[in-house]
Design an enzyme around this catalytic site. Structure first.
Site, PDB file in Angstrom:
ATOM      1  N   GLY A   5       0.490  -1.258   0.266  1.00 15.77           N
ATOM      2  CA  GLY A   5       0.113  -0.311   0.013  1.00 15.77           C
ATOM      3  C   GLY A   5       1.073   0.722  -0.112  1.00 15.77           C
ATOM      4  N   ARG A   9       7.168   1.697   1.005  1.00 17.21           N
ATOM      5  CA  ARG A   9       7.528  -0.038   1.248  1.00 17.21           C
ATOM      6  C   ARG A   9       7.993  -0.468  -0.070  1.00 17.21           C
ATOM      7  NH1 ARG A   9       3.193  -2.629   4.030  1.00 17.21           N
ATOM      8  NH2 ARG A   9       3.871  -0.629   5.845  1.00 17.21           N
ATOM      9  N   ARG A  28       0.433  10.719  -8.155  1.00 21.17           N
ATOM     10  CA  ARG A  28       0.305  11.323  -7.027  1.00 21.17           C
ATOM     11  C   ARG A  28       1.225  10.342  -5.548  1.00 21.17           C
ATOM     12  NH1 ARG A  28      -6.316  11.621  -7.190  1.00 21.17           N
ATOM     13  NH2 ARG A  28      -6.321  12.605  -8.617  1.00 21.17           N
ATOM     14  N   ARG A  72      -0.050  -9.456  -3.486  1.00 17.88           N
ATOM     15  CA  ARG A  72      -0.640  -8.519  -2.231  1.00 17.88           C
ATOM     16  C   ARG A  72       0.618  -8.423  -1.569  1.00 17.88           C
ATOM     17  NH1 ARG A  72      -1.001  -3.370  -0.229  1.00 17.88           N
ATOM     18  NH2 ARG A  72      -2.368  -4.084   1.737  1.00 17.88           N
ATOM     19  N   SER A  75      -0.578  -5.139   5.531  1.00 23.00           N
ATOM     20  CA  SER A  75      -0.002  -5.292   7.058  1.00 23.00           C
ATOM     21  C   SER A  75      -1.655  -5.958   7.187  1.00 23.00           C
ATOM     22  CB  SER A  75       0.161  -4.125   7.326  1.00 23.00           C
ATOM     23  OG  SER A  75      -1.161  -3.071   7.565  1.00 23.00           O
ATOM     24  N   ASP A 189      -0.637  -5.353  13.799  1.00 20.82           N
ATOM     25  CA  ASP A 189      -1.628  -4.764  14.927  1.00 20.82           C
ATOM     26  C   ASP A 189      -2.550  -6.141  15.666  1.00 20.82           C
ATOM     27  OD1 ASP A 189      -2.067  -1.322  14.701  1.00 20.82           O
ATOM     28  OD2 ASP A 189      -2.364  -2.573  12.682  1.00 20.82           O
ATOM     29  N   ARG A 202       8.016  -3.231  12.331  1.00 21.83           N
ATOM     30  CA  ARG A 202       7.822  -3.420  10.871  1.00 21.83           C
ATOM     31  C   ARG A 202       8.444  -3.460   9.409  1.00 21.83           C
ATOM     32  NH1 ARG A 202       2.483  -0.479   9.990  1.00 21.83           N
ATOM     33  NH2 ARG A 202       1.813  -0.288  12.779  1.00 21.83           N
TER      34      ARG A 202
HETATM   35  N1  HPA Z   1      -7.238  -2.694  10.425  1.00 18.06           N
HETATM   36  C1  HPA Z   1      -7.495  -2.594   9.004  1.00 18.06           C
HETATM   37  N2  HPA Z   1      -6.405  -2.885   8.249  1.00 18.06           N
HETATM   38  C2  HPA Z   1      -5.187  -2.512   8.593  1.00 18.06           C
HETATM   39  C3  HPA Z   1      -5.406  -3.162  10.907  1.00 18.06           C
HETATM   40  C4  HPA Z   1      -6.786  -3.044  11.213  1.00 18.06           C
HETATM   41  O1  HPA Z   1      -6.158  -3.282  13.000  1.00 18.06           O
HETATM   42  N3  HPA Z   1      -3.619  -2.724  10.643  1.00 18.06           N
HETATM   43  C5  HPA Z   1      -3.673  -2.699   9.616  1.00 18.06           C
HETATM   44  N4  HPA Z   1      -3.868  -3.017   8.543  1.00 18.06           N
END
Ligand code: HPA
Length: 217
Positions: A5, A9, A28, A72, A75, A189, A202
């Site tokens: 994304g 990265r 962009r 893809r 995270s 997360d 990360r």
């Molecule tokens: N929610 C949605 N997308 C994400 C999250 C999350 O907690 N962490 C990383 N991408």
């Protein structure tokens, strides 16, 4: 074709892992690079966050640039007790609340699934490199900050490993366009324990996911 994304990265992957790199896009701020990995041409293009952004990049890469293998690298929030921060997931399938995907499927409930050959290659690559990888269902959410007071119990009850925002539309578009898609994720997360990776962590832990992705590519 590797698809993070984050443009930073994309640049990090190109600079760290690819040879003969040249930048091919910066419109962009969505940086894209082409290079080689062990002699094989590999590109990496940032797709932004969320289904609408990612869908534009996926569609144009397939229709206008001839990409046929889209991987893809992202995270996610981990939902399964068994997952720890930094763990790698290969998404066999992605559920979603995305209205855009309902439009792609003409309102029908068509499962958004990984390409089997890419998925098998990822499992083999992870095994060959001794990288522990969970394989299962993820959920592609339209909202990072949703309105529900208890957003994740229902997903956990359905065995969903993690929540993210771009894989279901990759799988849906790959199906309609007749190309191959795979989503790999790193748990950034931990939604069970309420912890998150630091920025440095990360970078370090994403290394394992990127190595699997490059082996597949
Ligand atoms: N929610 C949605 N997308 C994400 C999250 C999350 O907690 N962490 C990383 N991408």
């Amino acid at each position: 074709m590797l698809l993070p994304g984050d443009p930073k990265r994309a640049r990090f992957v190109a600079d760290t892992y690819l040879d003969d790199v040249r930048q091919v896009n910066s419109v962009r701020g969505a940086d894209g690079f082409t290079g080689t990995y062990n002699g094989t041409p590999v590109s990496v293009q940032a797709v932004g966050m969320g289904v609408p952004s990612a869908a534009i990049y996926y569609t144009e890469l397939i229709r206008f640039y001839g990409c046929t293998k889209l991987i893809r690298i992202g995270s996610c929030g981990g939902l399964a007790e068994s997952l720890a921060l930094g763990d790698v997931i290969a998404a066999t399938a992605a559920g979603t609340d995305s209205a855009a995907i309902k439009r792609i499927t003409h309102g029908m409930d068509i499962p958004a699934v990984a390409d089997f050959s890419l998925l098998r290659a990822a499992v083999e690559a992870a095994e060959a490199q001794d990288i522990a990888m969970s394989v299962g269902t993820v959920f592609t959410s339209d909202l990072f900050y949703g309105p529900e007071s208890d957003p994740f119990t229902a997903l956990q009850a359905n065995g969903v490993l993690g929540v993210e925002m771009e894989i279901a539309v990759l799988y849906a578009l790959c199906a309609t366009e007749g190309v191959s898609g795979l989503g790999l994720l790193t748990v950034s997360d931990d939604l069970v324990r309420g912890t998150a990776l630091s920025s440095q962590d990360r970078e370090d832990t994403f290394d394992r996911m990127i190595k699997v992705a490059l082996a597949v590519a």
